[in-house]
Design a protein around this motif. Structure first.
Motif, mmCIF file in Angstrom:
data_model
loop_
_atom_site.group_PDB
_atom_site.id
_atom_site.type_symbol
_atom_site.label_atom_id
_atom_site.label_comp_id
_atom_site.label_asym_id
_atom_site.label_seq_id
_atom_site.Cartn_x
_atom_site.Cartn_y
_atom_site.Cartn_z
ATOM 1 N N GLU A 41 0.778 -1.021 -0.015
ATOM 2 C CA GLU A 41 -0.071 -0.018 0.175
ATOM 3 C C GLU A 41 0.800 1.160 -0.115
ATOM 4 O O GLU A 41 0.446 2.408 -0.371
ATOM 5 N N ASP A 42 2.153 1.277 0.440
ATOM 6 C CA ASP A 42 3.168 2.303 0.441
ATOM 7 C C ASP A 42 4.158 2.486 -0.695
ATOM 8 O O ASP A 42 5.016 3.123 -0.619
ATOM 9 N N THR A 43 4.389 1.187 -1.312
ATOM 10 C CA THR A 43 5.618 0.828 -2.200
ATOM 11 C C THR A 43 4.978 0.911 -3.593
ATOM 12 O O THR A 43 4.337 -0.369 -4.012
ATOM 13 N N PHE A 44 5.772 1.350 -4.695
ATOM 14 C CA PHE A 44 5.401 1.350 -5.827
ATOM 15 C C PHE A 44 6.477 1.258 -7.003
ATOM 16 O O PHE A 44 7.447 1.626 -6.616
ATOM 17 N N VAL A 45 6.267 0.816 -8.075
ATOM 18 C CA VAL A 45 7.192 1.008 -9.182
ATOM 19 C C VAL A 45 6.519 1.855 -10.219
ATOM 20 O O VAL A 45 5.396 1.609 -10.744
ATOM 21 N N PHE A 46 7.303 2.960 -10.625
ATOM 22 C CA PHE A 46 6.769 3.786 -11.639
ATOM 23 C C PHE A 46 7.552 3.782 -12.981
ATOM 24 O O PHE A 46 8.797 3.531 -12.792
ATOM 25 N N HIS A 47 7.101 4.230 -14.170
ATOM 26 C CA HIS A 47 7.913 4.171 -15.197
ATOM 27 C C HIS A 47 7.487 5.790 -15.937
ATOM 28 O O HIS A 47 6.486 6.151 -15.952
ATOM 29 N N ILE A 48 8.500 6.324 -16.089
ATOM 30 C CA ILE A 48 8.453 7.817 -16.719
ATOM 31 C C ILE A 48 9.282 8.171 -17.825
ATOM 32 O O ILE A 48 10.550 7.520 -17.974
ATOM 33 N N ILE A 49 8.799 8.748 -18.858
ATOM 34 C CA ILE A 49 9.469 9.341 -19.806
ATOM 35 C C ILE A 49 9.274 10.692 -19.891
ATOM 36 O O ILE A 49 8.239 11.435 -20.021
ATOM 37 N N THR A 50 10.628 11.418 -20.093
ATOM 38 C CA THR A 50 10.681 12.967 -19.917
ATOM 39 C C THR A 50 10.638 13.486 -21.373
ATOM 40 O O THR A 50 11.007 12.848 -22.411
ATOM 41 N N HIS A 51 10.187 14.722 -21.384
ATOM 42 C CA HIS A 51 10.872 15.572 -22.485
ATOM 43 C C HIS A 51 12.069 15.899 -22.725
ATOM 44 O O HIS A 51 12.767 15.696 -21.506
ATOM 45 N N SER A 52 12.626 16.672 -23.604
ATOM 46 C CA SER A 52 13.836 16.958 -23.673
ATOM 47 C C SER A 52 14.109 17.983 -22.541
ATOM 48 O O SER A 52 13.117 18.712 -22.243
ATOM 49 N N TYR A 53 15.327 18.213 -22.345
ATOM 50 C CA TYR A 53 15.910 18.993 -21.429
ATOM 51 C C TYR A 53 16.515 20.318 -21.917
ATOM 52 O O TYR A 53 17.059 20.055 -22.997
ATOM 53 N N GLY A 54 16.399 21.460 -21.245
ATOM 54 C CA GLY A 54 17.556 22.498 -21.579
ATOM 55 C C GLY A 54 17.195 22.913 -23.025
ATOM 56 O O GLY A 54 18.128 23.232 -23.877
ATOM 57 N N PHE A 55 15.825 23.266 -23.460
ATOM 58 C CA PHE A 55 15.778 23.849 -24.872
ATOM 59 C C PHE A 55 16.243 22.923 -25.744
ATOM 60 O O PHE A 55 16.583 23.223 -27.038
ATOM 61 N N GLY A 56 16.035 21.361 -25.426
ATOM 62 C CA GLY A 56 16.708 20.523 -26.669
ATOM 63 C C GLY A 56 18.177 20.108 -26.531
ATOM 64 O O GLY A 56 18.434 19.370 -27.292
ATOM 65 N N MET A 57 18.691 20.789 -25.370
ATOM 66 C CA MET A 57 20.123 20.299 -25.587
ATOM 67 C C MET A 57 20.145 18.860 -24.941
ATOM 68 O O MET A 57 21.377 18.128 -25.524
ATOM 69 N N ILE A 58 19.339 18.422 -24.161
ATOM 70 C CA ILE A 58 19.185 17.044 -23.701
ATOM 71 C C ILE A 58 18.254 16.094 -24.159
ATOM 72 O O ILE A 58 17.160 16.731 -23.947
ATOM 73 N N SER A 59 18.023 15.174 -24.922
ATOM 74 C CA SER A 59 16.965 14.342 -25.575
ATOM 75 C C SER A 59 16.212 13.872 -24.269
ATOM 76 O O SER A 59 16.814 13.654 -23.425
ATOM 77 N N PRO A 60 15.018 13.283 -24.567
ATOM 78 C CA PRO A 60 13.992 12.772 -23.609
ATOM 79 C C PRO A 60 14.726 11.608 -23.032
ATOM 80 O O PRO A 60 15.831 10.927 -23.573
ATOM 81 N N ARG A 61 14.633 11.446 -21.792
ATOM 82 C CA ARG A 61 14.979 10.203 -21.073
ATOM 83 C C ARG A 61 14.047 9.177 -20.316
ATOM 84 O O ARG A 61 12.938 9.891 -20.265
ATOM 85 N N GLU A 62 14.248 8.019 -20.002
ATOM 86 C CA GLU A 62 13.038 7.235 -19.418
ATOM 87 C C GLU A 62 13.774 6.796 -18.016
ATOM 88 O O GLU A 62 15.157 6.641 -18.193
#
Length: 211
Positions: free
Chosen positions: A90-111
């Protein structure tokens, strides 16, 4: 992996970071309502960040808005996908996240694939405590660079002088993966934390407007 044991260890580490005196940290970015500190991480070769902000909403209402996918996915502009992978208890979970790019496109999306423990303490302190893990349902993908999150978390507690407002603290330390210069990461992460708080406040305003 013993998910519960790992979650316990991460929670202890994040709590220790929350208790630290910020005089030992360096201020790297600030606005009128948000301040970001940093110091070398003890957990990997990168940087540990701490952000603090005042949010004008009770802490028990802000807390689920910060981490639950059904809320976070609605307001966090840095995130393009955020989903629950597995419920351990009830208090412990696993999540998956995909980001958009960082720093105005300097860094590509991450998972990221990470374990999260929800933990509450005396004094109405509510925390998330997270760390990256491997999970059989999410092997490495050629479509995204896999990032790693080291002991990190969010904390919400009532502001002593006004319990209807919240002191929000974010502890963040990530390795974004790929062939990135440390200076690039250090230039992006403080702004990312300020944007997190700004986007959250904007999301709360929109939610109130829609009610």
């Amino acid at each position: 992996m013993d998910y519960k044991k790992t979650a316990d260890e991460v929670s202890k580490k994040v709590f220790a970071y929350l208790q630290e005196d910020t005089s030992e940290w360096k201020v790297v970015k600030s606005t009128k309502t948000i301040k970001v500190w940093s110091k070398p991480s003890e957990d990997f070769s990168g940087t540990l960040y701490r952000a603090e902000a005042l949010v004008e909403i009770p802490h028990d209402k802000l807390f689920p808005f910060i981490y639950l996918p059904e809320h976070r996915g609605q307001w966090d502009k840095a995130v393009q996908s955020y989903k629950l992978v597995e419920t351990i208890d009830e208090d412990t979970f696993v999540f998956h996240i995909i980001t958009h790019s960082y720093g105005f496109g300097m860094i590509s999306p991450r998972e990221f694939v990470y374990l999260v423990r929800i933990k509450k303490y005396d004094g109405d302190l509510m925390t998330t405590n997270s760390v990256s893990i491997d999970h059989p349902d999410y092997p490495l993908s050629p479509n995204y660079v896999r990032g790693s999150s080291y002991p990190s978390g969010y904390a919400c507690s009532p502001l002593p002088e006004n319990p209807q407002h919240t002191k929000f603290v974010a502890i963040l330390q990530v390795d974004l993966g790929g062939m990135l210069m440390p200076s690039v990461i250090d230039s992006v992460m403080p702004t990312t934390l300020i944007n997190l708080v700004t986007d959250c406040k904007a999301g709360l305003k929109k939610l109130k407007a829609d009610i």
